[in-house]
Design a protein around this motif. Sequence first.
Motif, PDB file in Angstrom:
ATOM      1  N   ILE A 111       0.683  -1.122   0.091  1.00  0.00           N
ATOM      2  CA  ILE A 111       0.147   0.058   0.038  1.00  0.00           C
ATOM      3  C   ILE A 111       0.816   1.192   0.010  1.00  0.00           C
ATOM      4  CG2 ILE A 111      -0.202   0.620   2.428  1.00  0.00           C
ATOM      5  CD1 ILE A 111      -3.170   0.006  -0.080  1.00  0.00           C
ATOM      6  N   GLY A 112       0.645   2.221  -0.937  1.00  0.00           N
ATOM      7  CA  GLY A 112       1.397   3.201  -1.109  1.00  0.00           C
ATOM      8  C   GLY A 112       2.469   3.371  -1.921  1.00  0.00           C
ATOM      9  N   GLY A 113       3.026   2.021  -2.021  1.00  0.00           N
ATOM     10  CA  GLY A 113       4.146   1.584  -2.724  1.00  0.00           C
ATOM     11  C   GLY A 113       3.840   1.652  -4.221  1.00  0.00           C
ATOM     12  N   GLN A 114       3.631   0.224  -4.740  1.00  0.00           N
ATOM     13  CA  GLN A 114       3.117  -0.017  -6.063  1.00  0.00           C
ATOM     14  C   GLN A 114       1.654   0.682  -6.099  1.00  0.00           C
ATOM     15  OE1 GLN A 114       3.681  -3.965  -4.451  1.00  0.00           O
ATOM     16  NE2 GLN A 114       2.548  -4.679  -6.188  1.00  0.00           N
ATOM     17  N   ALA A 115       1.301   1.094  -7.463  1.00  0.00           N
ATOM     18  CA  ALA A 115      -0.155   1.297  -7.524  1.00  0.00           C
ATOM     19  C   ALA A 115      -0.953  -0.093  -7.560  1.00  0.00           C
ATOM     20  CB  ALA A 115      -0.176   2.011  -9.134  1.00  0.00           C
ATOM     21  N   ILE A 116      -1.710  -0.149  -6.597  1.00  0.00           N
ATOM     22  CA  ILE A 116      -2.865  -1.085  -6.471  1.00  0.00           C
ATOM     23  C   ILE A 116      -4.421  -0.703  -6.604  1.00  0.00           C
ATOM     24  CG2 ILE A 116      -1.033  -2.823  -5.248  1.00  0.00           C
ATOM     25  CD1 ILE A 116      -2.920  -2.187  -2.782  1.00  0.00           C
ATOM     26  N   SER A 117      -5.194  -1.616  -6.957  1.00  0.00           N
ATOM     27  CA  SER A 117      -6.537  -1.328  -7.113  1.00  0.00           C
ATOM     28  C   SER A 117      -7.323  -2.554  -6.027  1.00  0.00           C
ATOM     29  CB  SER A 117      -7.232  -1.760  -8.337  1.00  0.00           C
ATOM     30  OG  SER A 117      -6.963  -2.993  -8.772  1.00  0.00           O
ATOM     31  N   ASP A 118      -8.469  -2.227  -5.877  1.00  0.00           N
ATOM     32  CA  ASP A 118      -9.267  -3.171  -5.032  1.00  0.00           C
ATOM     33  C   ASP A 118      -9.449  -4.539  -5.623  1.00  0.00           C
ATOM     34  OD1 ASP A 118     -10.882  -2.486  -7.269  1.00  0.00           O
ATOM     35  OD2 ASP A 118     -12.682  -1.693  -5.990  1.00  0.00           O
ATOM     36  N   CYS A 119      -9.546  -4.725  -7.074  1.00  0.00           N
ATOM     37  CA  CYS A 119      -9.109  -5.643  -7.894  1.00  0.00           C
ATOM     38  C   CYS A 119      -7.983  -6.533  -7.478  1.00  0.00           C
ATOM     39  CB  CYS A 119      -9.531  -5.447  -9.285  1.00  0.00           C
ATOM     40  SG  CYS A 119      -9.838  -6.967 -10.118  1.00  0.00           S
ATOM     41  N   VAL A 159     -14.503  -6.326  -1.983  1.00  0.00           N
ATOM     42  CA  VAL A 159     -13.349  -5.451  -1.350  1.00  0.00           C
ATOM     43  C   VAL A 159     -13.935  -4.054  -1.480  1.00  0.00           C
ATOM     44  CG1 VAL A 159     -11.136  -4.779  -1.645  1.00  0.00           C
ATOM     45  CG2 VAL A 159     -11.416  -6.917  -2.069  1.00  0.00           C
ATOM     46  N   GLY A 160     -14.468  -3.432  -0.561  1.00  0.00           N
ATOM     47  CA  GLY A 160     -15.084  -2.008  -0.388  1.00  0.00           C
ATOM     48  C   GLY A 160     -13.853  -1.038   0.312  1.00  0.00           C
ATOM     49  N   TYR A 161     -13.325  -0.195  -1.157  1.00  0.00           N
ATOM     50  CA  TYR A 161     -12.446   0.994  -0.588  1.00  0.00           C
ATOM     51  C   TYR A 161     -13.295   2.161  -0.475  1.00  0.00           C
ATOM     52  CZ  TYR A 161      -8.538   3.969  -0.720  1.00  0.00           C
ATOM     53  OH  TYR A 161      -7.876   4.916  -0.226  1.00  0.00           O
ATOM     54  N   ALA A 166     -19.374   1.092   1.355  1.00  0.00           N
ATOM     55  CA  ALA A 166     -20.860   1.456   2.030  1.00  0.00           C
ATOM     56  C   ALA A 166     -21.950   0.685   1.264  1.00  0.00           C
ATOM     57  CB  ALA A 166     -21.134   2.736   2.256  1.00  0.00           C
ATOM     58  N   VAL A 167     -21.328  -0.042   0.010  1.00  0.00           N
ATOM     59  CA  VAL A 167     -22.202  -0.684  -0.913  1.00  0.00           C
ATOM     60  C   VAL A 167     -22.180  -2.212  -0.454  1.00  0.00           C
ATOM     61  CG1 VAL A 167     -22.924  -1.179  -3.305  1.00  0.00           C
ATOM     62  CG2 VAL A 167     -21.681   1.045  -2.715  1.00  0.00           C
ATOM     63  N   VAL A 168     -23.154  -2.591   0.259  1.00  0.00           N
ATOM     64  CA  VAL A 168     -22.961  -3.910   1.111  1.00  0.00           C
ATOM     65  C   VAL A 168     -22.354  -5.258   0.339  1.00  0.00           C
ATOM     66  CG1 VAL A 168     -24.232  -5.533   2.583  1.00  0.00           C
ATOM     67  CG2 VAL A 168     -24.655  -3.107   2.869  1.00  0.00           C
ATOM     68  N   HIS A 169     -23.409  -4.883  -1.089  1.00  0.00           N
ATOM     69  CA  HIS A 169     -22.990  -6.497  -1.987  1.00  0.00           C
ATOM     70  C   HIS A 169     -22.212  -5.997  -3.230  1.00  0.00           C
ATOM     71  CE1 HIS A 169     -25.537  -8.386   0.813  1.00  0.00           C
ATOM     72  NE2 HIS A 169     -24.875  -9.496   0.550  1.00  0.00           N
ATOM     73  N   ARG A 170     -21.315  -5.083  -3.268  1.00  0.00           N
ATOM     74  CA  ARG A 170     -20.314  -4.766  -4.425  1.00  0.00           C
ATOM     75  C   ARG A 170     -19.588  -5.943  -4.827  1.00  0.00           C
ATOM     76  NH1 ARG A 170     -15.475  -2.289  -5.578  1.00  0.00           N
ATOM     77  NH2 ARG A 170     -15.708  -1.299  -7.675  1.00  0.00           N
ATOM     78  N   ARG A 171     -19.308  -6.223  -5.890  1.00  0.00           N
ATOM     79  CA  ARG A 171     -18.492  -7.265  -6.183  1.00  0.00           C
ATOM     80  C   ARG A 171     -17.550  -6.443  -7.150  1.00  0.00           C
ATOM     81  NH1 ARG A 171     -21.883 -12.265  -5.107  1.00  0.00           N
ATOM     82  NH2 ARG A 171     -21.965 -11.458  -3.037  1.00  0.00           N
ATOM     83  N   VAL A 172     -16.403  -7.148  -6.976  1.00  0.00           N
ATOM     84  CA  VAL A 172     -15.102  -6.452  -7.540  1.00  0.00           C
ATOM     85  C   VAL A 172     -14.938  -7.120  -8.848  1.00  0.00           C
ATOM     86  CG1 VAL A 172     -12.397  -5.907  -7.378  1.00  0.00           C
ATOM     87  CG2 VAL A 172     -13.881  -5.998  -5.425  1.00  0.00           C
ATOM     88  N   THR A 173     -14.693  -6.290 -10.083  1.00  0.00           N
ATOM     89  CA  THR A 173     -14.297  -6.829 -11.356  1.00  0.00           C
ATOM     90  C   THR A 173     -13.052  -6.026 -11.837  1.00  0.00           C
ATOM     91  OG1 THR A 173     -15.909  -5.308 -12.593  1.00  0.00           O
ATOM     92  CG2 THR A 173     -16.612  -7.489 -11.850  1.00  0.00           C
ATOM     93  N   PRO A 174     -12.220  -6.469 -12.874  1.00  0.00           N
ATOM     94  CA  PRO A 174     -11.149  -5.438 -13.265  1.00  0.00           C
ATOM     95  C   PRO A 174     -11.946  -4.166 -13.997  1.00  0.00           C
ATOM     96  CG  PRO A 174     -10.969  -7.764 -14.003  1.00  0.00           C
ATOM     97  CD  PRO A 174     -12.415  -7.737 -13.208  1.00  0.00           C
ATOM     98  N   GLU A 175     -13.161  -4.402 -14.511  1.00  0.00           N
ATOM     99  CA  GLU A 175     -13.701  -3.161 -15.217  1.00  0.00           C
ATOM    100  C   GLU A 175     -13.908  -2.140 -14.236  1.00  0.00           C
ATOM    101  OE1 GLU A 175     -15.373  -6.454 -15.652  1.00  0.00           O
ATOM    102  OE2 GLU A 175     -13.595  -6.369 -17.241  1.00  0.00           O
ATOM    103  N   ARG A 218      -2.678   5.018   0.209  1.00  0.00           N
ATOM    104  CA  ARG A 218      -2.528   4.929   1.554  1.00  0.00           C
ATOM    105  C   ARG A 218      -3.322   5.736   2.438  1.00  0.00           C
ATOM    106  NH1 ARG A 218       1.723   2.896   4.734  1.00  0.00           N
ATOM    107  NH2 ARG A 218       3.041   2.200   3.388  1.00  0.00           N
ATOM    108  N   LYS A 219      -4.693   5.818   2.328  1.00  0.00           N
ATOM    109  CA  LYS A 219      -5.423   6.557   3.173  1.00  0.00           C
ATOM    110  C   LYS A 219      -6.899   5.876   3.192  1.00  0.00           C
ATOM    111  CE  LYS A 219      -7.344   9.533  -0.371  1.00  0.00           C
ATOM    112  NZ  LYS A 219      -7.318  10.678  -0.869  1.00  0.00           N
ATOM    113  N   GLY A 220      -7.569   6.204   4.418  1.00  0.00           N
ATOM    114  CA  GLY A 220      -8.898   5.766   4.193  1.00  0.00           C
ATOM    115  C   GLY A 220      -9.164   3.891   4.884  1.00  0.00           C
ATOM    116  N   ILE A 221     -10.229   3.712   4.745  1.00  0.00           N
ATOM    117  CA  ILE A 221     -10.870   2.598   5.255  1.00  0.00           C
ATOM    118  C   ILE A 221     -11.077   1.411   4.338  1.00  0.00           C
ATOM    119  CG2 ILE A 221     -12.805   1.446   6.453  1.00  0.00           C
ATOM    120  CD1 ILE A 221     -11.653   2.988   8.609  1.00  0.00           C
ATOM    121  N   LEU A 222     -10.562   0.174   4.524  1.00  0.00           N
ATOM    122  CA  LEU A 222     -10.586  -0.984   3.513  1.00  0.00           C
ATOM    123  C   LEU A 222     -11.553  -2.130   4.258  1.00  0.00           C
ATOM    124  CD1 LEU A 222      -9.686  -2.093   0.447  1.00  0.00           C
ATOM    125  CD2 LEU A 222      -7.769  -3.019   1.849  1.00  0.00           C
ATOM    126  N   LEU A 223     -12.668  -2.363   3.369  1.00  0.00           N
ATOM    127  CA  LEU A 223     -13.420  -3.466   4.014  1.00  0.00           C
ATOM    128  C   LEU A 223     -13.207  -4.917   3.072  1.00  0.00           C
ATOM    129  CD1 LEU A 223     -17.144  -3.280   5.066  1.00  0.00           C
ATOM    130  CD2 LEU A 223     -16.129  -4.950   3.823  1.00  0.00           C
TER     131      LEU A 223
END
Lengths: 592, 592
Positions: B333-341, B366-368, B373-382, B389-394
């Motif tokens: 986190i905060g090093g390489q660029a990463i996504s929730d996916c 993975v809720g960033y 706050a979107v209870v059933h969000r599913r992660v996709t590359p799209e 390096r900030k905030g809250i990750l669920l």
Amino acid sequence: MGELIRKRIDQLRQLMKKKGIDAYYVSGTDPHQSEDVPQHWQARRFITGFTGSLGMVAITAKAAALWTDSRYFLQAPGELEGSGVQLMKLRVEGTPAPDEWLRSQLPHGGIVATDTTCLSISQFRNFKIALKRKRLELKNSGDLLAPIWIDREPIPLSPVFEHELKYAGLNRSEKIDLVRREVGNSGADATLITALDDVAWTFNLRGNDVVCNPVFIAYGLLSDVTACLYINPLKLPAPLSKKLNKEGILVKPYEAIFDDLPHLRGKVLIDPDRTSQALAEALPHGVGIIEQVSVPAMLKAVKSEQELRNIRETMRIDGVAMVEFLYWLDQAIGGQAISDCDIAQQLEVVRSHREGYQGPAFPPIVGYQQTGAVVHRRVTPENAVPVERKGILLIDTGGHYLSGTTDITRTIALSEPTPQQKEDFTIVLKGMINLTTARFPAGTRGCNLDILARKALWDRGLNYGHGTSHGIGYFLNVHEGPMSIRQEYNDHPLRPGMVLSNEPGIYREGQYGVRTENMMVCVGREKTAYGQFYGFETLTLCPIDRRLIERNLFSPGETDWINRYHQWCYHQLAPLLQEGKRSFLKSLTAET
Amino acid sequence: MGELIRKRIDQLRQLMKKKGIDAYYVSGTDPHQSEDVPQHWQARRFITGFTGSLGMVAITAKAAALWTDSRYFLQAPGELEGSGVQLMKLRVEGTPAPDEWLRSQLPHGGIVATDTTCLSISQFRNFKIALKRKRLELKNSGDLLAPIWIDREPIPLSPVFEHELKYAGLNRSEKIDLVRREVGNSGADATLITALDDVAWTFNLRGNDVVCNPVFIAYGLLSDVTACLYINPLKLPAPLSKKLNKEGILVKPYEAIFDDLPHLRGKVLIDPDRTSQALAEALPHGVGIIEQVSVPAMLKAVKSEQELRNIRETMRIDGVAMVEFLYWLDQAIGGQAISDCDIAQQLEVVRSHREGYQGPAFPPIVGYQQTGAVVHRRVTPENAVPVERKGILLIDTGGHYLSGTTDITRTIALSEPTPQQKEDFTIVLKGMINLTTARFPAGTRGCNLDILARKALWDRGLNYGHGTSHGIGYFLNVHEGPMSIRQEYNDHPLRPGMVLSNEPGIYREGQYGVRTENMMVCVGREKTAYGQFYGFETLTLCPIDRRLIERNLFSPGETDWINRYHQWCYHQLAPLLQEGKRSFLKSLTAET
């Protein structure tokens, strides 16, 4: 008694044989599905000798059985002795349900009959389905006991009186309009009113037909245009009869409902839990049926602003009576010789002097030491127990006032309590406070909240075998639906305006019982992004015995609650008391 | 898409007209009443274009409507655009239920048809009653979509494999005997096994026919003497087929169940919620029907000692994977660029290296920040979102292992949390601890306990819109009945051996979501004069983010709980970790 019962059962069996019936079933309620049943309809008692308040009976050509619950496991065998009626212990593993037992007794296709005037639509329906699965048939035979019930008490004839507007808050036509509006919202054109307290509430009338319940035997039928009251006209004093007439209420004989129902048209709203199968059978084929909780039951559960103002005033009146009683007890105990029965009578005396008092809301419960552990013990002069300056006293009583019904339990230390007594009392009180201070979103049901009153007990391996909370009528039945707070599921969410008891307890068999009960009203709290929240406000005004509180078990919030409660009691009641009793109250409500 | 859907609906209407049907109803499930439905049975999607996981469809000659819930109120309108299908918002005031809507669309006596293979007995029964009250008739038309569904996916054909004895704990014949015994106790001679996870559990077999659920399309039928598995034989590898044969399991084609049912005799136990109406219709008239929750469902909900030992070992395996993931996250986190996916993928990577891993238990959540706050969000590359390096990750994920299924949620601070974030996190954690440490008597149901997880939230006007707890399968569906812990009533009491999630949360729209989820098992506690008490033991082994805990909101008992939990996590997981990760774990589990 056993022989008399045997003779009655024999007579019933002859009738059954003549009619080709293999079993006769007695549900034990009345045509209004009342909790307390007038003697006229106490068929269970007539045919078995059992005097308990709950039980079903099935009688075949060769066997007879009574199902009742654990409250009566000690009492029932004595009462059934020599009758040939077998005791079936409800909720005990291995006890067959009535349908199972009947299957084991009857041939395939056997016919079970019952008097459908004393069985609700739901009871009849569920029993019919259960029997059908066992290849048995359920039929209406009418009342087979009538021909052999020689000395049967008549249907009560006590006079009906008006519940005046200043107490009722809304006049009859306003209430009828309220009911009509809700009936219309359900898509129905008419509704049958069958529960006695629903009838009493709708028509602003009260009576004395059922012990401790200010109701009278009658039905109501409301359509868009007509309002009918089916009642024995002898029960109506002439001026009241005239007044009803003038207001457009059609008064017809009690039994005439069975003549009118076949002519109903359109759609009728009926409550399947509070309407007898016999009434359902009287409806014509073409009529549309909307099954739903009775509209008056829903309306009367939510008290109006005026009713709540009156209830708060009634709480002051009843609170003064309670303080006067506590003052008397404090003086009497250890002085003159008194019994638990004297205590019950004294409670009646202090209430009977108060404005608007109409009588006890239920038979008083006074539990001294080990009798306090018997949850539903009723005090009589015959079983009176002397009360001394030691141990623990549990008092659960209430009164009907024109301006509301009260229900209060206090547990009192008559000498220095033991550590276990203090712990038990404090844990119960924590439960009561925990439920009182609950915040919960709209839609919450009683079974969701019940644990708040039990958690402190469960954490210590303790529990109580009754519900935590019941609805309370407004100068009506002390047990009022449709909501409740208990472990069992009840579909009706809590709503602002509902008045409920809050009464956890601990019962130490052979030692003592502890219970503390306040009345409370559900009120609206904040609305947030997460919904509309509700809570409770305490109604009952009476000190809680501080000598029984173990402070170390209290959280700061709980200590704060009890101190604020006692301050409030003092400020509300002190102005209504004479000097001596006022300083007594001051000491009872001192800081904990 | 809209045009294509219109064409399909037109074709359906032509068929309806030919068959004299006024409305066609699609319930949206499959012949096994699965929660996740194979594409072959995604009729709702085919006929409306709507891709959500819940919804009913009704189509008349002139109108078409889809009922779905609030999760899809944003998504559905887009998917329905141009299709002529109207969106009906479930649980929104003013939305008519399907039976009400159909009454408004159809003439008296109108005929509603449906494919009864995709509707449970209870659903069919209740819908039929509701329609009957509206003077409409419900009929079985078979699958009217089949003739027009050209490019329909076939029924899945993935191979079935054995769940070996060392994992399953009991062999097939032992399980079948267990089921037979319970079926006999219910008074039945045979039982139909219809839910896919029930079939898998009973026969110690697993498959891959449904995304993330290790089940396969099949029915079972057990009598006193025979055990039949109805399955496409192509799905059984030859050695397994032989083995089943040798063990006396009759393997028949999937559809052959409809040929065999008409020959059943005696009494058959069926689960009305998990058995299709089509199967019920195939039963002969003479057969006795005992409706009851499926016996394998009841048996598999209570995990055996061996299963629990395996689950505890699986928790260590999954816990190591989680610590490895947290270690990676801390570095990345905060090093390489990463996504929730990327995060979801990394969780899959760390699990896939572990012994016995079979795949994700459900699509990873993975809720960033605001997506949390979107209870059933599913992660996709799209729809991937960069994580900084900030905030809250669920993170809510789980794995299927041969030795058990896991389900865990952790909320992680990626920078110094705000006071509100800490408060929210701590309140949710209080709820989780409060439920975990509950003591309750035998017979307690989920709706009685649910408030323990919510009370700290409700006290602050907060809430969450999902259940608190679901049962979890043993290398089976991550949602498993029959019990649950939620506000809604569920008739099944909690019993020792049941494995459940515990997952309260707070969702701040547009800001972040907080949820903490452990798995736990119901266990026996003390037996007192007041009954047998039960409690829970935590199963999940993974640190809870201490940076998010606001100590001032914790009671001493809660602080003690979190410290003991972290000590336990460290002692269980440290020996399985390499030095660097071990000291990382040490810091995560330091005293709070």
